[in-house]
Design a protein around this motif. Structure first.
Motif, PDB file in Angstrom:
ATOM      1  N   UNK A 156      40.891  46.162  40.517  1.00 41.98           N
ATOM      2  CA  UNK A 156      39.570  47.055  41.457  1.00 41.98           C
ATOM      3  C   UNK A 156      40.035  47.752  42.245  1.00 41.98           C
ATOM      4  N   UNK A 157      39.612  49.047  42.458  1.00 41.39           N
ATOM      5  CA  UNK A 157      40.168  49.950  43.383  1.00 41.39           C
ATOM      6  C   UNK A 157      38.537  50.404  44.290  1.00 41.39           C
ATOM      7  N   UNK A 158      38.632  50.021  45.472  1.00 40.67           N
ATOM      8  CA  UNK A 158      37.600  50.384  46.388  1.00 40.67           C
ATOM      9  C   UNK A 158      37.647  51.724  46.812  1.00 40.67           C
ATOM     10  N   UNK A 159      36.503  52.321  47.492  1.00 32.23           N
ATOM     11  CA  UNK A 159      36.467  53.588  48.114  1.00 32.23           C
ATOM     12  C   UNK A 159      37.763  53.979  49.126  1.00 32.23           C
ATOM     13  N   UNK A 160      38.000  52.911  49.977  1.00 29.79           N
ATOM     14  CA  UNK A 160      38.992  53.267  50.633  1.00 29.79           C
ATOM     15  C   UNK A 160      40.477  53.258  50.186  1.00 29.79           C
ATOM     16  N   UNK A 183      43.932  46.143  29.587  1.00 31.11           N
ATOM     17  CA  UNK A 183      43.033  45.600  30.559  1.00 31.11           C
ATOM     18  C   UNK A 183      42.195  46.734  31.082  1.00 31.11           C
ATOM     19  N   UNK A 184      41.286  46.276  32.223  1.00 31.86           N
ATOM     20  CA  UNK A 184      40.233  47.178  32.668  1.00 31.86           C
ATOM     21  C   UNK A 184      40.605  47.139  34.026  1.00 31.86           C
ATOM     22  N   UNK A 185      39.818  48.430  34.593  1.00 32.82           N
ATOM     23  CA  UNK A 185      39.840  48.372  36.054  1.00 32.82           C
ATOM     24  C   UNK A 185      38.272  48.846  36.498  1.00 32.82           C
ATOM     25  N   UNK A 186      37.983  48.563  37.530  1.00 37.79           N
ATOM     26  CA  UNK A 186      36.589  48.940  38.263  1.00 37.79           C
ATOM     27  C   UNK A 186      36.970  49.828  39.398  1.00 37.79           C
ATOM     28  N   UNK A 187      36.649  51.013  39.313  1.00 45.03           N
ATOM     29  CA  UNK A 187      36.717  51.945  40.294  1.00 45.03           C
ATOM     30  C   UNK A 187      35.435  52.457  40.926  1.00 45.03           C
ATOM     31  N   UNK A 188      35.510  52.211  42.411  1.00 47.02           N
ATOM     32  CA  UNK A 188      34.246  52.498  43.001  1.00 47.02           C
ATOM     33  C   UNK A 188      34.292  53.406  44.338  1.00 47.02           C
TER      34      UNK A 188
END
Length: 402
Positions: free
Chosen positions: A34-38, A397-402
């Protein structure tokens, strides 16, 4: 200038052992970065996704289904000719082509092409207990592809039934193995139901019914659209600068209710996979071109960068309304188009606020898309994944980019 970006800036070392040749036994048990906006990065399991999605989001996924696009004919002399179906020519509509009962033509790649100089190829087969003589005739050749006319002698059999009986699922070439029986299930998403792709929208492969149910339980709506993935998705950027790379055209279809929801702009749109990203962002640019009276049926490759210095000429609601007005004028309920859009650093995202995606090949247009979404900050994501034993590419694998 976007066109002057050098593709070697989007390279990274990908050891062969990090490419997942097969999926995990339970598709939703993979890792999730998970990669958050910051810019903060954290590691989870894919089953954690429902709790990680913003409460005010809407999940949009691609419902396309991979067809048995690889057909193998053997000439009387023994030479094997492989025909890889790419997109229908006549009839041009996918559903109509699959329903044909005598003939249809497709744009195809032809393997061992030099051995097929003239004359039709033929095979005899049995489809649903019915004998069929199935032939392929090359009508025209253009570049690396050919127009192939398929004909068969049993009107009780459709083209869809023929390729289901004799064709093979075309798994990605970088897996370096032949298609196996397990791929017939593994290489389809659980929600696929619109035939047409020659490659899976692989971010969707991680979803299971329990993950979808958990997302619904949080009150996050799920919506679908269609982009039929072409073989060009595996095409590496061979030019030094991306301005010299020609994007492939892909078919998209979006139902009116989703366009209406996008016009209301009430929820953050989380796209599942780069194909959904391309479709949603193409919708915006299609709406702009319609409003400008410049619509030809396809979103051109560089259209997003030619809109007044990439400043929005329309809001999302206005662009979607332009599409809705066109549907009203034509008496249609589905917006159908083609897109060649390239999303690269310098692109301004209009619709998508988050994406679920896999880890992509070095020097690929999909990595350009991720870089654009993260403000060019893609490398820390991939460094983290490599340092923490994430699995890469289609079955990875997967990632969630926000």
């Amino acid at each position: 200038m976007v066109k002057n970006l050098r593709i070697d800036e989007f390279d990274y070392p990908l050891p062969d052992e990090r490419i997942a040749r097969y999926p995990l036994a339970e598709r939703d048990s993979c890792k999730l970065l998970v990669r958050r906006p910051d810019g903060e990065i954290s590691q989870h399991l894919f089953t954690d996704l429902p709790e990680l999605l913003p409460a005010d989001s809407m999940l949009v996924y691609n419902n396309t289904r991979v067809i048995n696009a690889r057909l193998r004919f053997r000439k009387p002399g023994g030479a094997l000719i492989e025909i890889f179906c790419l997109e229908p020519v006549e009839p041009r509509d996918y559903a109509v082509s699959f329903a044909q009962t005598e003939s249809c033509s497709w744009t195809c790649f032809v393997g061992n092409s030099k051995r097929w100089k003239q004359g039709p190829l033929e095979m005899q087969l049995t489809v649903n207990g019915k004998p069929v003589v199935f032939t392929a005739s090359r009508q025209a050749k253009e570049g690396n592809s050919s127009t192939v006319l398929f004909q068969w002698d049993n009107a009780g059999v459709t083209f869809s039934e023929i390729i289901a009986a004799v064709g093979e699922i075309p798994i990605p070439p970088y897996l370096n193995r032949s298609t196996e029986a397990s791929d017939l299930k593994d290489y389809q998403t659980v929600y696929s139901h619109i035939d047409g792709s020659v490659a899976a929208p692989t971010a969707g492969l991680h979803f299971t019914e329990r993950v979808l149910d958990a997302i619904a339980a949080r009150g996050i709506p799920r919506r679908e659209l269609t982009l039929h993935v072409g073989a060009g998705t595996f095409q590496p950027v061979k030019s030094d600068e991306i301005g010299e790379h020609m994007m492939h055209s892909e078919f998209i279809a979006v139902e009116r209710p989703l366009i209406e929801e996008l016009a209301r702009n009430e929820r953050k749109v989380i796209a599942v996979g780069t194909t959904s990203v391309r479709t949603l962002e193409s919708l915006y640019h299609a709406g702009v071109l319609i409003a400008q009276g410049k619509w030809t049926g396809e979103v051109p490759q560089w259209a997003p960068y030619e809109l007044d210095g990439n400043d929005a000429v329309l809001g999302v609601a206005e662009a979607m309304q332009a599409i809705l007005n066109r549907l009203d004028e034509q008496g249609e309920s589905t917006f159908i188009a083609s897109t060649r859009i390239i999303i690269a650093p310098g692109y301004r995202y209009r619709v998508v606020r988050g994406m679920v995606t896999n880890f992509h090949q070095p020097r690929s247009t999909l990595l350009l898309l991720v870089s654009a979404f993260t403000g060019g900050d893609w490398r820390p994501i991939y460094d983290y994944a490599l340092a923490n034993d994430f699995r890469f590419l289609s079955y990875g694998d997967a990632c969630l980019l926000l």
